[in-house]
Design a protein around this motif. Structure first.
Motif, PDB file in Angstrom:
ATOM      1  N   GLY A   1       0.829  -1.192   0.000  1.00 36.57           N
ATOM      2  CA  GLY A   1       0.000   0.000   0.000  1.00 36.57           C
ATOM      3  C   GLY A   1       0.864   1.242   0.000  1.00 36.57           C
ATOM      4  N   ILE A   2       0.286   2.348  -0.472  1.00 39.55           N
ATOM      5  CA  ILE A   2       1.023   3.601  -0.545  1.00 39.55           C
ATOM      6  C   ILE A   2       0.091   4.749  -0.194  1.00 39.55           C
ATOM      7  CG2 ILE A   2       0.573   3.887  -3.031  1.00 39.55           C
ATOM      8  CD1 ILE A   2       3.482   5.002  -3.237  1.00 39.55           C
ATOM      9  N   SER A   3       0.625   5.740   0.520  1.00 37.64           N
ATOM     10  CA  SER A   3      -0.181   6.878   0.928  1.00 37.64           C
ATOM     11  C   SER A   3      -0.489   7.782  -0.267  1.00 37.64           C
ATOM     12  CB  SER A   3       0.553   7.664   2.012  1.00 37.64           C
ATOM     13  OG  SER A   3       1.793   8.152   1.515  1.00 37.64           O
ATOM     14  N   SER A   4      -1.389   8.721  -0.040  1.00 34.45           N
ATOM     15  CA  SER A   4      -1.848   9.576  -1.131  1.00 34.45           C
ATOM     16  C   SER A   4      -0.712  10.384  -1.758  1.00 34.45           C
ATOM     17  CB  SER A   4      -2.939  10.519  -0.639  1.00 34.45           C
ATOM     18  OG  SER A   4      -2.476  11.286   0.465  1.00 34.45           O
ATOM     19  N   ASN A   5       0.258  10.797  -0.953  1.00 39.81           N
ATOM     20  CA  ASN A   5       1.361  11.595  -1.504  1.00 39.81           C
ATOM     21  C   ASN A   5       2.598  10.751  -1.810  1.00 39.81           C
ATOM     22  OD1 ASN A   5       2.433  11.021   0.988  1.00 39.81           O
ATOM     23  ND2 ASN A   5       2.657  13.144   1.649  1.00 39.81           N
ATOM     24  N   GLY A   6       2.491   9.454  -1.615  1.00 42.46           N
ATOM     25  CA  GLY A   6       3.604   8.560  -1.910  1.00 42.46           C
ATOM     26  C   GLY A   6       4.674   8.505  -0.850  1.00 42.46           C
ATOM     27  N   GLY A   7       4.495   9.231   0.236  1.00 45.34           N
ATOM     28  CA  GLY A   7       5.540   9.317   1.248  1.00 45.34           C
ATOM     29  C   GLY A   7       5.599   8.152   2.209  1.00 45.34           C
ATOM     30  N   SER A   8       4.549   7.351   2.234  1.00 48.08           N
ATOM     31  CA  SER A   8       4.498   6.225   3.162  1.00 48.08           C
ATOM     32  C   SER A   8       4.076   4.973   2.404  1.00 48.08           C
ATOM     33  CB  SER A   8       3.496   6.516   4.274  1.00 48.08           C
ATOM     34  OG  SER A   8       3.368   5.406   5.126  1.00 48.08           O
TER      35      SER A   8
ATOM     36  N   ILE B   1       6.076  -0.581  -4.415  1.00 48.91           N
ATOM     37  CA  ILE B   1       4.892   0.146  -4.848  1.00 48.91           C
ATOM     38  C   ILE B   1       5.268   1.613  -5.025  1.00 48.91           C
ATOM     39  CG2 ILE B   1       4.066   0.562  -2.487  1.00 48.91           C
ATOM     40  CD1 ILE B   1       1.190   0.243  -3.604  1.00 48.91           C
ATOM     41  N   SER B   2       4.731   2.214  -6.070  1.00 52.40           N
ATOM     42  CA  SER B   2       4.986   3.635  -6.318  1.00 52.40           C
ATOM     43  C   SER B   2       3.768   4.223  -7.015  1.00 52.40           C
ATOM     44  CB  SER B   2       6.249   3.824  -7.167  1.00 52.40           C
ATOM     45  OG  SER B   2       6.104   3.199  -8.429  1.00 52.40           O
ATOM     46  N   ARG B   3       3.756   5.535  -7.144  1.00 51.84           N
ATOM     47  CA  ARG B   3       2.618   6.176  -7.799  1.00 51.84           C
ATOM     48  C   ARG B   3       3.070   7.431  -8.513  1.00 51.84           C
ATOM     49  NH1 ARG B   3      -1.662   7.144  -3.418  1.00 51.84           N
ATOM     50  NH2 ARG B   3      -2.726   8.317  -5.075  1.00 51.84           N
ATOM     51  N   ASP B   4       2.294   7.787  -9.525  1.00 54.44           N
ATOM     52  CA  ASP B   4       2.495   9.030 -10.263  1.00 54.44           C
ATOM     53  C   ASP B   4       1.148   9.741 -10.271  1.00 54.44           C
ATOM     54  OD1 ASP B   4       2.848  11.066 -12.088  1.00 54.44           O
ATOM     55  OD2 ASP B   4       4.089   9.883 -13.429  1.00 54.44           O
ATOM     56  N   ASN B   5       0.996  10.728  -9.409  1.00 59.49           N
ATOM     57  CA  ASN B   5      -0.308  11.407  -9.286  1.00 59.49           C
ATOM     58  C   ASN B   5      -0.637  12.226 -10.531  1.00 59.49           C
ATOM     59  OD1 ASN B   5      -0.693  10.220  -6.830  1.00 59.49           O
ATOM     60  ND2 ASN B   5      -0.384  12.069  -5.622  1.00 59.49           N
ATOM     61  N   ALA B   6       0.367  12.636 -11.267  1.00 63.35           N
ATOM     62  CA  ALA B   6       0.113  13.380 -12.506  1.00 63.35           C
ATOM     63  C   ALA B   6      -0.504  12.477 -13.568  1.00 63.35           C
ATOM     64  CB  ALA B   6       1.410  13.986 -13.029  1.00 63.35           C
ATOM     65  N   LYS B   7      -0.227  11.181 -13.459  1.00 58.12           N
ATOM     66  CA  LYS B   7      -0.756  10.217 -14.430  1.00 58.12           C
ATOM     67  C   LYS B   7      -1.888   9.377 -13.853  1.00 58.12           C
ATOM     68  CE  LYS B   7       3.557   9.726 -17.029  1.00 58.12           C
ATOM     69  NZ  LYS B   7       4.591   8.780 -17.527  1.00 58.12           N
TER      70      LYS B   7
ATOM     71  N   GLY C   1      -6.274   8.273   3.013  1.00 54.77           N
ATOM     72  CA  GLY C   1      -5.017   8.758   2.455  1.00 54.77           C
ATOM     73  C   GLY C   1      -3.781   8.053   2.965  1.00 54.77           C
ATOM     74  N   VAL C   2      -3.937   7.166   3.942  1.00 58.66           N
ATOM     75  CA  VAL C   2      -2.791   6.410   4.436  1.00 58.66           C
ATOM     76  C   VAL C   2      -3.054   4.928   4.175  1.00 58.66           C
ATOM     77  CG1 VAL C   2      -2.097   8.061   6.180  1.00 58.66           C
ATOM     78  CG2 VAL C   2      -3.787   6.333   6.761  1.00 58.66           C
ATOM     79  N   PRO C   3      -2.023   4.165   3.869  1.00 58.58           N
ATOM     80  CA  PRO C   3      -2.248   2.774   3.483  1.00 58.58           C
ATOM     81  C   PRO C   3      -2.687   1.899   4.649  1.00 58.58           C
ATOM     82  CG  PRO C   3       0.098   3.234   3.604  1.00 58.58           C
ATOM     83  CD  PRO C   3      -0.596   4.534   3.787  1.00 58.58           C
ATOM     84  N   SER C   4      -3.554   0.984   4.333  1.00 57.31           N
ATOM     85  CA  SER C   4      -4.028  -0.009   5.291  1.00 57.31           C
ATOM     86  C   SER C   4      -3.874  -1.383   4.658  1.00 57.31           C
ATOM     87  CB  SER C   4      -5.505   0.249   5.607  1.00 57.31           C
ATOM     88  OG  SER C   4      -6.103  -0.881   6.196  1.00 57.31           O
ATOM     89  N   ASN C   5      -3.723  -2.392   5.469  1.00 49.71           N
ATOM     90  CA  ASN C   5      -3.633  -3.756   4.937  1.00 49.71           C
ATOM     91  C   ASN C   5      -4.959  -4.502   5.080  1.00 49.71           C
ATOM     92  OD1 ASN C   5      -3.441  -3.922   7.693  1.00 49.71           O
ATOM     93  ND2 ASN C   5      -1.847  -5.475   7.718  1.00 49.71           N
TER      94      ASN C   5
END
Length: 125
Positions: A50-57, A70-76, A103-107
């Motif tokens: 899991g990944i947080s909304s801003n990718g920081g966690s 896991i990673s994310r691109d919010n622009a895409k 906004g924070v990851p949960s399992n």
């Protein structure tokens, strides 16, 4: 309407790599934690990462720590799962999920109201 579409699954050999993508529709994406779950034949669906909304966690299942990222691109509006050193036991249908709330990851599955259709990953020995 929230739509999640996974891609990138397929067949890989043990020790190989795959990268899954999950493209999201809607304006919710940048505020939503995202996660990957998987379900192997005859087994219950389980949390992978899991990944947080801003990718920081980020959060990982013990079984994939050090192998998956896991990673994310919010622009895409896209979240990724890079899978390295694949093992036959990684064979499963992989699902992308969105929480839209915390906004924070949960399992926990119950924290994710939105799901994609899944993409099959098969790892041969």
């Amino acid at each position: 309407q929230v739509q999640l579409v996974e891609s990138g699954g397929g067949l890989a050999q043990a020790g190989g790599s795959l990268r899954l993508s999950c493209a999201a529709s809607g304006r919710f994406f940048s505020a939503s934690a995202m996660a990957w779950f998987r379900q192997a034949p005859g087994k219950e669906r389980e949390f992978v990462a899991g990944i947080s909304s801003n990718g920081g966690s980020t959060l990982y299942a013990d079984s994939v720590k050090g192998r998956f990222t896991i990673s994310r691109d919010n622009a895409k509006n896209t979240v990724y799962l890079r899978m390295n050193n694949l093992k036959p036991e990684d064979t499963a249908v992989y699902y992308c999920a969105a929480d839209l709330q915390f906004g924070v990851p949960s399992n926990y599955e119950r924290d994710y109201p939105y799901w994609g259709q899944g993409t099959q990953v098969t790892v041969s020995s």
